[in-house]
Design an enzyme around this catalytic site. Structure first.
Site, PDB file in Angstrom:
ATOM      1  N   MET A   1       3.172 -38.126  -2.737  1.00  0.00           N
ATOM      2  CA  MET A   1       2.224 -37.094  -2.327  1.00  0.00           C
ATOM      3  C   MET A   1       2.070 -36.044  -3.421  1.00  0.00           C
ATOM      4  O   MET A   1       1.567 -34.947  -3.181  1.00  0.00           O
ATOM      5  CB  MET A   1       2.654 -36.439  -1.016  1.00  0.00           C
ATOM      6  CG  MET A   1       2.580 -37.379   0.180  1.00  0.00           C
ATOM      7  SD  MET A   1       2.366 -36.546   1.778  1.00  0.00           S
ATOM      8  CE  MET A   1       3.787 -35.464   1.800  1.00  0.00           C
ATOM      9  N   GLY A   2       2.498 -36.393  -4.638  1.00  0.00           N
ATOM     10  CA  GLY A   2       2.341 -35.468  -5.749  1.00  0.00           C
ATOM     11  C   GLY A   2       3.406 -34.395  -5.769  1.00  0.00           C
ATOM     12  O   GLY A   2       4.469 -34.543  -5.169  1.00  0.00           O
TER      13      GLY A   2
ATOM     14  N   GLY B   1      12.990 -36.741  -9.117  1.00  0.00           N
ATOM     15  CA  GLY B   1      13.169 -37.835  -8.173  1.00  0.00           C
ATOM     16  C   GLY B   1      12.032 -38.835  -8.236  1.00  0.00           C
ATOM     17  O   GLY B   1      12.250 -40.060  -8.254  1.00  0.00           O
ATOM     18  N   HIS B   2      10.797 -38.342  -8.281  1.00  0.00           N
ATOM     19  CA  HIS B   2       9.646 -39.242  -8.419  1.00  0.00           C
ATOM     20  C   HIS B   2       9.690 -39.992  -9.743  1.00  0.00           C
ATOM     21  O   HIS B   2       9.381 -41.194  -9.804  1.00  0.00           O
ATOM     22  CB  HIS B   2       8.337 -38.446  -8.345  1.00  0.00           C
ATOM     23  CG  HIS B   2       8.099 -37.749  -7.047  1.00  0.00           C
ATOM     24  ND1 HIS B   2       8.179 -36.385  -6.918  1.00  0.00           N
ATOM     25  CD2 HIS B   2       7.778 -38.231  -5.813  1.00  0.00           C
ATOM     26  CE1 HIS B   2       7.901 -36.052  -5.672  1.00  0.00           C
ATOM     27  NE2 HIS B   2       7.670 -37.147  -4.982  1.00  0.00           N
TER      28      HIS B   2
ATOM     29  N   GLY C   1      12.009 -43.538  -2.391  1.00  0.00           N
ATOM     30  CA  GLY C   1      13.288 -42.850  -2.486  1.00  0.00           C
ATOM     31  C   GLY C   1      14.099 -42.993  -1.212  1.00  0.00           C
ATOM     32  O   GLY C   1      13.556 -42.978  -0.110  1.00  0.00           O
TER      33      GLY C   1
ATOM     34  N   VAL D   1      18.007 -38.512  -5.907  1.00  0.00           N
ATOM     35  CA  VAL D   1      18.327 -37.713  -7.091  1.00  0.00           C
ATOM     36  C   VAL D   1      18.640 -36.296  -6.621  1.00  0.00           C
ATOM     37  O   VAL D   1      17.915 -35.727  -5.798  1.00  0.00           O
ATOM     38  CB  VAL D   1      17.155 -37.707  -8.091  1.00  0.00           C
ATOM     39  CG1 VAL D   1      17.483 -36.845  -9.305  1.00  0.00           C
ATOM     40  CG2 VAL D   1      16.822 -39.132  -8.520  1.00  0.00           C
TER      41      VAL D   1
END
Length: 286
Positions: free
Chosen positions: A30-31, A36-37, A147, A180
């Site tokens: 979702m941006g 983490g992304h 994740g 993360v």
């Protein structure tokens, strides 16, 4: 990296990749991207020749009193990060492109969605399942990466993939990537940026209390007693409300009151400074 906003253009790009014999990994987001992304992206680059990242703040997974309007939208900065990582396609549709006029379909996943965030956020997982199913059909990836921070979401998506015979080649193609964390243990989340400095510091009580509860449970303390202490630690440490703190079977997400032979997970959702944080950690089986 090519940024695409229309479905017909996305399909043309994917068809070109397939014609060249390329494998494709999908990372739905979702941006408001963070490390983490980017960890998901790096894992995806090891799984396939080409990586597609979607950025879409999905309105159907937000409740009427949740933070849809306030949710951070940082497409330009996100795009720069993804390009640096070597992403091939950024799929950034509008809400009208994803849900055209007259859209009337919703996917419900029973069982794993019923408790926890499913109970405290009615309709949330129907929104998640619907948009992820659409993303799978739009991109038709060989693998998709999510994740583990939202363990229940991952379980919902895996259950949906099994039940609907989606186009991923096998269930193991839905890959969970470990959470993360910041140096103080707080799980990375786009919502962390809502917190001011004081409450950001206090938020570290969440992973600390979870680790302490896990040590107690693995050491033989009754689960209910350890969970009660966890909740009290959060409320004493600056959190205003605990939606849930529970020990669950890691696969079925059914609550359990004692460790057994199957993997277990400690799941928590709690509020601090009007921000709802979730986390989960593995618990060693008995």
């Amino acid at each position: 990296m090519r940024t695409i906003h229309r479905l017909d253009q996305l399909r043309n790009e994917i068809a070109s990749l397939r014609a060249e014999g390329e494998s494709v990994a999908l990372v739905p987001t979702m941006g408001a991207l963070h490390e983490g992304h980017l960890t998901l992206v790096r894992a995806a680059l090891k799984q396939a020749n080409r990586v597609v990242v979607s950025i879409f703040v999905n309105p159907t997974q937000f409740g009427p009193n949740e933070d849809l309007d306030a949710y951070p939208r940082t497409l330009e900065a996100d795009s720069a990060l993804l390009e640096q990582e070597g992403v091939d396609l950024l799929w950034a549709p509008s809400a009208d492109e994803m849900y055209p006029d007259g859209f009337a379909t919703s996917i419900g996943v029973d069982g794993v969605s019923a408790d926890f965030c499913g109970a405290s956020r009615p309709g949330h997982f129907a929104g998640v399942a619907t948009v992820v199913c659409k993303l799978f059909n739009q991109v038709r990836p060989d693998v998709a990466l999510f994740g583990e921070k939202d363990w229940q979401q991952l379980a919902v998506i895996r259950r949906m993939g099994r039940d609907l015979d989606l186009t991923l080649p096998h269930v193991d193609a839905i890959i969970g990537v470990p959470t993360v964390r910041e140096e103080d243990g707080l799980a990375l989340s786009s919502r962390n940026r809502y917190l001011d400095a004081e409450h950001r510091t206090k938020a570290a009580a969440l992973p600390a209390a979870m680790r302490e509860a896990i040590a107690k449970i693995e050491g033989g303390e009754p689960v209910a007693q350890a969970l009660a202490k966890l909740e009290q630690a959060l409320l004493s440490g600056g959190f205003s409300k605990v939606d849930y703190a529970a020990l669950a079977d890691a696969q079925t997400l059914k609550r359990i009151d004692a460790l057994g032979d199957r993997p277990a997970r400690l799941l928590v959702a709690a509020h601090i400074q009007n921000t709802r944080l979730i986390d989960n950690m593995a618990v060693r089986s008995g």
